[in-house]
Design a protein around this motif. Structure first.
Motif, PDB file in Angstrom:
ATOM      1  N   ARG A   1       0.847  -1.194   0.000  1.00 39.56           N
ATOM      2  CA  ARG A   1       0.000   0.000   0.000  1.00 39.56           C
ATOM      3  C   ARG A   1       0.880   1.240   0.000  1.00 39.56           C
ATOM      4  N   ASP A   2       0.280   2.360  -0.366  1.00 40.24           N
ATOM      5  CA  ASP A   2       1.037   3.606  -0.483  1.00 40.24           C
ATOM      6  C   ASP A   2       1.341   4.264   0.858  1.00 40.24           C
ATOM      7  N   PHE A   3       0.714   3.832   1.914  1.00 40.32           N
ATOM      8  CA  PHE A   3       0.886   4.490   3.210  1.00 40.32           C
ATOM      9  C   PHE A   3       1.384   3.494   4.247  1.00 40.32           C
ATOM     10  N   ALA A   4       2.000   4.023   5.289  1.00 35.56           N
ATOM     11  CA  ALA A   4       2.505   3.183   6.374  1.00 35.56           C
ATOM     12  C   ALA A   4       1.501   3.171   7.520  1.00 35.56           C
ATOM     13  N   ASP A   5       1.450   2.064   8.225  1.00 35.82           N
ATOM     14  CA  ASP A   5       0.609   1.940   9.404  1.00 35.82           C
ATOM     15  C   ASP A   5       1.149   2.868  10.492  1.00 35.82           C
TER      16      ASP A   5
ATOM     17  N   ARG B   1       4.411  -0.722   5.894  1.00 35.91           N
ATOM     18  CA  ARG B   1       3.426  -0.587   4.823  1.00 35.91           C
ATOM     19  C   ARG B   1       2.703  -1.916   4.666  1.00 35.91           C
ATOM     20  N   PRO B   2       1.384  -1.928   4.858  1.00 38.90           N
ATOM     21  CA  PRO B   2       0.635  -3.180   4.695  1.00 38.90           C
ATOM     22  C   PRO B   2       0.717  -3.696   3.258  1.00 38.90           C
ATOM     23  N   THR B   3       0.618  -4.994   3.110  1.00 40.44           N
ATOM     24  CA  THR B   3       0.671  -5.637   1.795  1.00 40.44           C
ATOM     25  C   THR B   3      -0.651  -6.329   1.520  1.00 40.44           C
ATOM     26  N   ASP B   4      -1.165  -6.135   0.310  1.00 40.92           N
ATOM     27  CA  ASP B   4      -2.363  -6.835  -0.138  1.00 40.92           C
ATOM     28  C   ASP B   4      -1.935  -7.947  -1.080  1.00 40.92           C
ATOM     29  N   PHE B   5      -2.593  -9.091  -0.977  1.00 41.84           N
ATOM     30  CA  PHE B   5      -2.318 -10.230  -1.839  1.00 41.84           C
ATOM     31  C   PHE B   5      -3.503 -10.368  -2.789  1.00 41.84           C
ATOM     32  N   ILE B   6      -3.251 -10.112  -4.073  1.00 42.00           N
ATOM     33  CA  ILE B   6      -4.321  -9.992  -5.050  1.00 42.00           C
ATOM     34  C   ILE B   6      -4.226 -11.110  -6.082  1.00 42.00           C
TER      35      ILE B   6
END
Length: 154
Positions: free
Chosen positions: A35-39, A45-50
């Motif tokens: 993702r473009d932003f950090a927690d 930075r969170p990661t999405d698995f698509i």
């Protein structure tokens, strides 16, 4: 109506190439996209698995040239699919139906650089080059401005 998505990420596993009953190739793979932003709490930075699915020549191209860890740029459309699991429960999945796929990075130094990608139109486009490489001079080439008198040249 518009349904278009562009993603850049790394493959989490080697693409899986299968064939339908009518012998149409289809490749499935998963992209890990940051993702473009950090927690705020962790600074990570969170990661999405698509999940992605590529049909026909695009699927064969992905299967042939991409492996686990490869950086890929995909362009396609979001598709929501309803299905029933083995226990009879209704499920819903989101996946990207890939129209175009491009190399997200050049090959390692120990092999020749990759150029282009495959798209549904069936032709290769040159891969984007990285900034800082030397480019030929002439029309369309960038050049550094000298300090001069502080005035812009146009």
């Amino acid at each position: 109506m518009l349904n278009h998505i562009d993603l850049m990420g790394r493959l989490t596993r080697d693409p899986e190439l299968r064939y339908t009953q009518s012998n149409t190739p289809v490749a499935t793979f998963t992209l890990a996209v940051d993702r473009d932003f950090a927690d705020k709490a962790t600074g990570q930075r969170p990661t999405d698995f698509i999940d992605c699915v590529a049909w026909r020549q695009t699927g064969e191209f992905v299967s042939k040239y991409f492996t686990k860890g490869s950086m890929a740029v995909v362009s396609g459309r979001l598709q929501i699919r309803d299905w029933t699991d083995r226990e009879g429960n209704k499920r819903r999945s989101a996946e990207i139906v890939v129209d175009n796929v491009y190399f997200g990075e050049s090959k390692r130094r120990d092999s020749a650089p990759q150029t282009g990608g495959y798209n549904a139109g069936g032709y290769n486009r040159p891969a984007p080059t990285s900034y800082g490489t030397s480019a030929p001079t002439g029309v369309g080439a960038f050049s550094e401005l000298d300090d001069g008198d502080g005035e812009l040249p146009f």
